[in-house]
Design a protein around this motif. Structure first.
Motif, mmCIF file in Angstrom:
data_model
loop_
_atom_site.group_PDB
_atom_site.id
_atom_site.type_symbol
_atom_site.label_atom_id
_atom_site.label_comp_id
_atom_site.label_asym_id
_atom_site.label_seq_id
_atom_site.Cartn_x
_atom_site.Cartn_y
_atom_site.Cartn_z
ATOM 1 N N ASN A 1 -1.916 -5.130 16.669
ATOM 2 C CA ASN A 1 -3.023 -5.102 15.713
ATOM 3 C C ASN A 1 -2.510 -4.620 14.364
ATOM 4 O O ASN A 1 -1.728 -3.660 14.299
ATOM 5 N N LEU A 2 -2.941 -5.268 13.302
ATOM 6 C CA LEU A 2 -2.509 -4.899 11.958
ATOM 7 C C LEU A 2 -3.529 -3.979 11.306
ATOM 8 O O LEU A 2 -4.735 -4.251 11.352
ATOM 9 N N ASN A 3 -3.044 -2.904 10.714
ATOM 10 C CA ASN A 3 -3.902 -1.995 9.959
ATOM 11 C C ASN A 3 -4.123 -2.572 8.563
ATOM 12 O O ASN A 3 -3.167 -2.910 7.868
ATOM 13 N N ASP A 4 -5.378 -2.694 8.161
ATOM 14 C CA ASP A 4 -5.713 -3.234 6.844
ATOM 15 C C ASP A 4 -5.348 -2.219 5.768
ATOM 16 O O ASP A 4 -5.864 -1.101 5.750
ATOM 17 N N SER B 1 -5.154 -10.764 11.719
ATOM 18 C CA SER B 1 -5.482 -9.359 11.983
ATOM 19 C C SER B 1 -4.759 -8.823 13.212
ATOM 20 O O SER B 1 -4.629 -7.614 13.386
ATOM 21 N N SER B 2 -4.288 -9.735 14.069
ATOM 22 C CA SER B 2 -3.453 -9.345 15.206
ATOM 23 C C SER B 2 -2.496 -10.481 15.515
ATOM 24 O O SER B 2 -2.772 -11.649 15.206
ATOM 25 N N SER C 1 -0.084 -0.976 17.191
ATOM 26 C CA SER C 1 -0.582 -1.318 15.850
ATOM 27 C C SER C 1 0.434 -0.884 14.810
ATOM 28 O O SER C 1 1.146 0.111 14.998
ATOM 29 N N ASP D 1 1.053 -1.077 10.203
ATOM 30 C CA ASP D 1 0.470 -1.414 8.910
ATOM 31 C C ASP D 1 0.859 -2.834 8.518
ATOM 32 O O ASP D 1 1.976 -3.291 8.800
ATOM 33 N N GLU D 2 -0.067 -3.541 7.871
ATOM 34 C CA GLU D 2 0.286 -4.865 7.349
ATOM 35 C C GLU D 2 1.340 -4.728 6.247
ATOM 36 O O GLU D 2 1.595 -3.654 5.714
ATOM 37 N N ASP E 1 0.119 -10.171 7.669
ATOM 38 C CA ASP E 1 -0.877 -10.041 6.611
ATOM 39 C C ASP E 1 -2.247 -9.973 7.264
ATOM 40 O O ASP E 1 -2.684 -10.940 7.906
ATOM 41 N N PHE E 2 -2.947 -8.853 7.111
ATOM 42 C CA PHE E 2 -4.209 -8.625 7.809
ATOM 43 C C PHE E 2 -5.232 -9.703 7.496
ATOM 44 O O PHE E 2 -5.979 -10.141 8.386
ATOM 45 N N GLU E 3 -5.298 -10.131 6.236
ATOM 46 C CA GLU E 3 -6.311 -11.108 5.846
ATOM 47 C C GLU E 3 -6.062 -12.470 6.495
ATOM 48 O O GLU E 3 -6.980 -13.280 6.605
#
Length: 297
Positions: A102-105, A80-81, A22, A24-25, A75-77
């Motif tokens: 996985n992206l951290n929001d 998300s992965s 994972s 961060d985005e 970009d999480f939005e």
């Protein structure tokens, strides 16, 4: 560091490995995502076979370093992965890696602030924070579903000269540059004609161009002449209808005379209702930034 299994056989092998990590985005292009290592010996070649978002990753052919290629993909939005398949080969054996990132929001506004990040972190919800022009432009260009209101970029950057407007007045450009229904107001810029300004306010109406208006937060932080840029911390309520943006200028702000502009509304002083209309070609140099997608906590 992720290690794969290998075989002592000399026959071709296809060794499947699942790699989960994972980040961060909104990373930077070139940031390291994972380093793929293998028990294969000799000259190892790594290859990126596929990815769920085209152009998201790059792989070091001889290092196994999986890095960010297109940072905007992270970009999480939107995603998300993100997944990918990477292989490592010694020319005989092949190891296959199924990568899942996985992206951290994150608070996307925070992500695009550099110079002003600490001030934003320390601000309370409802506070205005001074930011740089480049930070404002990054928010406008890279946040999702953004809209500019008040004055268009075309008017802001037209070749017409800037003149000082009278003050104190509350003014609203009536040019159709409004906030869409469902918007969150996040940032603002305007041209100040004076220094040491402490009382100017941003206003929003969801009824009509004439009001009633409500203040967005408190007065803008003290600032000087020319273009100033601000971000609003903690915009948590989307508007339920079209939004009209107005500005209270306690001292003179800049405007341009631009042919084809329709009109503007105004009132004397700090007012929540605008009772006078002017049909000259004046465009007041203020602009709001909003988005219909909440991208922060």
């Amino acid at each position: 560091m992720i290690n794969s299994c290998s075989s002592d056989d000399n026959d071709n092998q296809n060794l499947s490995n699942n790699v989960n990590t994972s980040i961060d985005e909104n990373p930077r292009s070139g940031d390291l995502v994972a380093t793929i290592t293998t028990n294969l010996v000799g000259n190892i070649t790594y290859s990126l076979i596929s990815e769920s978002v085209t152009g998201a990753f790059t792989i070091g052919n001889d290092s196994g370093e999986l890095r960010v290629a297109d940072w905007q993909a992270f970009d999480f939005e939107t995603n998300s992965s993100i997944t990918a398949i990477v292989t490592a080969t010694d020319g005989i054996n092949i190891s296959t890696y199924n990568i899942n990132v996985n992206l951290n929001d994150m608070d996307d506004i925070w992500s695009f602030l550099n110079t002003s990040r600490t001030d934003y972190e320390n601000a309370a919800n409802g506070d205005w924070v001074i930011i740089t022009e480049s930070e404002y432009n990054d928010l406008a260009n890279y946040l999702n579903e953004t809209t500019k209101s008040g004055a268009s970029d075309t008017d802001m950057f037209s070749s017409a000269s800037i003149a000082p407007a009278g003050s104190p007045f509350t003014v609203a450009n009536n040019n159709g540059e409004n906030l869409p229904e469902g918007s969150y107001f996040i940032a603002f810029k305007y041209y100040s004609w004076d220094n040491n300004v402490v009382s100017n306010r941003v206003k929003l109406s969801t009824s009509s161009i004439t009001g009633p208006y409500e203040n967005i937060g408190g007065a803008l932080p003290e600032h000087d002449s020319e273009y100033n840029h601000f971000v609003y911390k903690g915009s948590n309520n989307a508007i339920s209808s079209t939004g009209y943006l107005a500005f209270y200028e306690s001292v003179s702000m800049g405007y341009k005379n631009i042919q084809g502009n329709t009109n503007f509304w105004y009132a004397t002083g700090d007012s929540n209702m605008l009772d006078s209309e002017d049909n000259t070609n004046a465009v007041f140099l203020y602009q709001g930034l909003s988005t219909t997608q909440k991208q922060w906590d």
